[in-house]
Design a protein around this motif. Structure first.
Motif, PDB file in Angstrom:
ATOM      1  N   LEU A 239      42.166  28.429  35.176  1.00  0.00           N
ATOM      2  CA  LEU A 239      40.995  29.120  35.694  1.00  0.00           C
ATOM      3  C   LEU A 239      40.008  28.119  36.301  1.00  0.00           C
ATOM      4  CD1 LEU A 239      39.303  31.660  36.088  1.00  0.00           C
ATOM      5  CD2 LEU A 239      38.429  31.356  33.754  1.00  0.00           C
ATOM      6  N   GLU A 240      39.788  27.012  35.627  1.00  0.00           N
ATOM      7  CA  GLU A 240      38.870  26.004  36.148  1.00  0.00           C
ATOM      8  C   GLU A 240      39.370  25.450  37.478  1.00  0.00           C
ATOM      9  OE1 GLU A 240      38.814  23.357  32.856  1.00  0.00           O
ATOM     10  OE2 GLU A 240      37.036  24.274  31.936  1.00  0.00           O
ATOM     11  N   TYR A 241      40.694  25.298  37.586  1.00  0.00           N
ATOM     12  CA  TYR A 241      41.268  24.812  38.850  1.00  0.00           C
ATOM     13  C   TYR A 241      41.020  25.814  39.973  1.00  0.00           C
ATOM     14  CZ  TYR A 241      44.818  23.861  42.381  1.00  0.00           C
ATOM     15  OH  TYR A 241      45.460  23.636  43.575  1.00  0.00           O
ATOM     16  N   GLU A 242      41.274  27.098  39.695  1.00  0.00           N
ATOM     17  CA  GLU A 242      41.093  28.124  40.721  1.00  0.00           C
ATOM     18  C   GLU A 242      39.622  28.265  41.107  1.00  0.00           C
ATOM     19  OE1 GLU A 242      43.434  29.251  42.320  1.00  0.00           O
ATOM     20  OE2 GLU A 242      45.208  29.063  41.048  1.00  0.00           O
ATOM     21  N   LEU A 243      38.716  28.135  40.147  1.00  0.00           N
ATOM     22  CA  LEU A 243      37.291  28.190  40.462  1.00  0.00           C
ATOM     23  C   LEU A 243      36.864  26.976  41.286  1.00  0.00           C
ATOM     24  CD1 LEU A 243      35.819  29.503  37.087  1.00  0.00           C
ATOM     25  CD2 LEU A 243      36.042  30.755  39.242  1.00  0.00           C
ATOM     26  N   GLY A 244      37.508  25.855  41.054  1.00  0.00           N
ATOM     27  CA  GLY A 244      37.241  24.683  41.884  1.00  0.00           C
ATOM     28  C   GLY A 244      37.673  24.928  43.325  1.00  0.00           C
ATOM     29  N   ARG A 245      38.811  25.583  43.504  1.00  0.00           N
ATOM     30  CA  ARG A 245      39.255  25.950  44.858  1.00  0.00           C
ATOM     31  C   ARG A 245      38.258  26.901  45.507  1.00  0.00           C
ATOM     32  NH1 ARG A 245      44.796  28.628  44.859  1.00  0.00           N
ATOM     33  NH2 ARG A 245      44.410  28.573  47.105  1.00  0.00           N
TER      34      ARG A 245
ATOM     35  N   SER B 267      39.620  32.274  52.895  1.00  0.00           N
ATOM     36  CA  SER B 267      40.012  31.246  51.912  1.00  0.00           C
ATOM     37  C   SER B 267      39.451  31.572  50.532  1.00  0.00           C
ATOM     38  CB  SER B 267      39.558  29.868  52.372  1.00  0.00           C
ATOM     39  OG  SER B 267      38.154  29.829  52.561  1.00  0.00           O
ATOM     40  N   LYS B 268      38.284  32.232  50.488  1.00  0.00           N
ATOM     41  CA  LYS B 268      37.722  32.649  49.206  1.00  0.00           C
ATOM     42  C   LYS B 268      38.573  33.742  48.567  1.00  0.00           C
ATOM     43  CE  LYS B 268      32.907  31.448  50.229  1.00  0.00           C
ATOM     44  NZ  LYS B 268      31.535  31.958  50.453  1.00  0.00           N
ATOM     45  N   VAL B 269      39.101  34.658  49.400  1.00  0.00           N
ATOM     46  CA  VAL B 269      39.977  35.704  48.874  1.00  0.00           C
ATOM     47  C   VAL B 269      41.226  35.090  48.257  1.00  0.00           C
ATOM     48  CG1 VAL B 269      41.470  37.648  49.494  1.00  0.00           C
ATOM     49  CG2 VAL B 269      39.140  37.515  50.397  1.00  0.00           C
ATOM     50  N   VAL B 270      41.795  34.088  48.916  1.00  0.00           N
ATOM     51  CA  VAL B 270      42.979  33.411  48.388  1.00  0.00           C
ATOM     52  C   VAL B 270      42.659  32.758  47.046  1.00  0.00           C
ATOM     53  CG1 VAL B 270      44.601  31.523  48.757  1.00  0.00           C
ATOM     54  CG2 VAL B 270      44.007  33.042  50.652  1.00  0.00           C
TER      55      VAL B 270
ATOM     56  N   ASP C  14      42.300  35.337  44.364  1.00  0.00           N
ATOM     57  CA  ASP C  14      43.604  35.840  43.915  1.00  0.00           C
ATOM     58  C   ASP C  14      44.134  34.971  42.769  1.00  0.00           C
ATOM     59  OD1 ASP C  14      43.602  37.897  45.742  1.00  0.00           O
ATOM     60  OD2 ASP C  14      44.851  36.850  47.218  1.00  0.00           O
ATOM     61  N   GLY C  15      43.915  33.655  42.875  1.00  0.00           N
ATOM     62  CA  GLY C  15      44.318  32.757  41.791  1.00  0.00           C
ATOM     63  C   GLY C  15      43.497  32.985  40.544  1.00  0.00           C
ATOM     64  N   VAL C  16      42.191  33.248  40.713  1.00  0.00           N
ATOM     65  CA  VAL C  16      41.326  33.538  39.570  1.00  0.00           C
ATOM     66  C   VAL C  16      41.796  34.814  38.881  1.00  0.00           C
ATOM     67  CG1 VAL C  16      38.992  34.210  38.892  1.00  0.00           C
ATOM     68  CG2 VAL C  16      39.325  32.348  40.532  1.00  0.00           C
ATOM     69  N   VAL C  17      42.123  35.843  39.676  1.00  0.00           N
ATOM     70  CA  VAL C  17      42.584  37.116  39.116  1.00  0.00           C
ATOM     71  C   VAL C  17      43.861  36.918  38.311  1.00  0.00           C
ATOM     72  CG1 VAL C  17      43.542  39.387  39.710  1.00  0.00           C
ATOM     73  CG2 VAL C  17      41.454  38.568  40.832  1.00  0.00           C
ATOM     74  N   ARG C  18      44.782  36.108  38.824  1.00  0.00           N
ATOM     75  CA  ARG C  18      46.023  35.853  38.077  1.00  0.00           C
ATOM     76  C   ARG C  18      45.732  35.177  36.746  1.00  0.00           C
ATOM     77  NH1 ARG C  18      47.917  34.622  43.323  1.00  0.00           N
ATOM     78  NH2 ARG C  18      47.530  32.374  43.005  1.00  0.00           N
ATOM     79  N   ALA C  19      44.799  34.225  36.762  1.00  0.00           N
ATOM     80  CA  ALA C  19      44.449  33.529  35.520  1.00  0.00           C
ATOM     81  C   ALA C  19      43.810  34.492  34.520  1.00  0.00           C
ATOM     82  CB  ALA C  19      43.500  32.368  35.817  1.00  0.00           C
ATOM     83  N   LEU C  20      42.930  35.362  34.997  1.00  0.00           N
ATOM     84  CA  LEU C  20      42.280  36.324  34.099  1.00  0.00           C
ATOM     85  C   LEU C  20      43.286  37.336  33.563  1.00  0.00           C
ATOM     86  CD1 LEU C  20      38.958  37.019  36.052  1.00  0.00           C
ATOM     87  CD2 LEU C  20      39.378  35.383  34.206  1.00  0.00           C
TER      88      LEU C  20
ATOM     89  N   GLU D 161      41.884  41.993  45.310  1.00  0.00           N
ATOM     90  CA  GLU D 161      42.516  43.055  44.522  1.00  0.00           C
ATOM     91  C   GLU D 161      42.471  42.674  43.046  1.00  0.00           C
ATOM     92  OE1 GLU D 161      46.409  44.025  45.879  1.00  0.00           O
ATOM     93  OE2 GLU D 161      45.788  44.353  47.968  1.00  0.00           O
ATOM     94  N   LEU D 162      41.795  43.509  42.277  1.00  0.00           N
ATOM     95  CA  LEU D 162      41.626  43.228  40.857  1.00  0.00           C
ATOM     96  C   LEU D 162      42.643  43.986  40.024  1.00  0.00           C
ATOM     97  CD1 LEU D 162      37.737  43.456  40.578  1.00  0.00           C
ATOM     98  CD2 LEU D 162      39.129  41.390  40.796  1.00  0.00           C
ATOM     99  N   THR D 163      43.203  43.310  39.038  1.00  0.00           N
ATOM    100  CA  THR D 163      44.061  43.971  38.063  1.00  0.00           C
ATOM    101  C   THR D 163      43.187  44.594  36.984  1.00  0.00           C
ATOM    102  OG1 THR D 163      44.225  41.993  36.690  1.00  0.00           O
ATOM    103  CG2 THR D 163      45.865  42.248  38.462  1.00  0.00           C
TER     104      THR D 163
END
Length: 239
Positions: free
Chosen positions: A161-167, A176-179, A182-188, A219-221
């Motif tokens: 999550l910290e990595y994706e928030l850094g991105r 690029s923020k949406v991409v 998407d990584g943040v959503v996967r982590a959550l 897109e949120l899960t």
């Protein structure tokens, strides 16, 4: 067996190894009974189990973290059982037993854990209860393995999550923020689906400054929605 060629070969090989004492083949000793040897074999097996549990978490072995009190109690019983079993076989000491004894004493002192039983010669553990001790060690080992896996998974997901928030912080436009989101959503999603609380403070605190700036198109899960709702609830409660 003590006078056989096989025993001679074992003794010769053992002499080349550090801290290896095949006392059962020593011709200078009276041959222990089968019952005494069985007690020693089971006691060595339990000592090995205790050491495996200790070594399964390196920070305990290195004294960096306090192990659970129960682990020290079980380790004390395991080394004492071996000491008592060896006494039945006419053996005065064993380096592996002594190593575990010293570890329990030093770790207990370092973390102010008082091990009340089986750390004195006048309070030996009963080596005939090796089966009970084996069951306790197995059960505790399974528990520690499970807890350590959960801890490592927790740290891995938090790092993800910290990595994706850094991105996300490095993203300069909405696509690029949406991409990154998407990584943040996967982590959550992985966090919540793994049985962890959606309202975890450490997760919510990481997300608070990013939630309001979420771009459209993310897109949120259901799991991610639970976390974001928890973030909003926390922000509302704190005004």
């Amino acid at each position: 067996m003590a006078g056989s060629d096989e025993a001679d070969a074992l003794l010769s090989a053992a002499s080349e190894l550090p801290r290896c004492n095949l006392w059962a083949f020593d011709r200078r000793r009276a041959t222990p009974t089968a019952e005494a040897l069985e007690l020693c074999a089971q006691a060595y097996a339990n000592l090995s189990k205790a050491v495996e549990v200790v070594r399964s978490v390196d920070r305990w072995m290195e004294g960096l973290d306090a192990p659970p009190e129960k682990l020290l109690f079980l380790a004390a019983e395991a080394q004492s059982s071996l000491w008592a079993a060896l006494g039945v076989a006419g053996v005065e000491s064993d380096p592996d037993q002594l190593d575990l004894f010293i570890w329990v004493r030093e770790i207990g002192a370092a973390h102010r854990i008082f091990v009340a039983r089986h750390m004195r010669m006048e309070d030996p553990a009963d080596p005939t209860k090796w089966a009970e001790l084996a069951e306790k060690l197995d059960a505790f080992g399974e528990r520690i393995t499970s807890e350590e896996k959960q801890r490592k998974d927790h740290d891995k997901l938090l790092g993800k999550l910290e990595y994706e928030l850094g991105r996300l912080e490095r993203a300069h436009d909405d696509p690029s923020k949406v991409v990154a989101w998407d990584g943040v959503v996967r982590a959550l999603t992985d966090w919540v689906s793994g049985g962890r609380p959606a309202n975890s403070r450490e997760i919510c605190d990481l997300l608070r400054e990013h939630v309001e700036a979420m771009p459209e198109g993310v897109e949120l899960t259901p799991e991610a929605k639970q976390v974001l709702e928890a973030v909003e609830g926390l922000a509302g409660a704190e005004g």
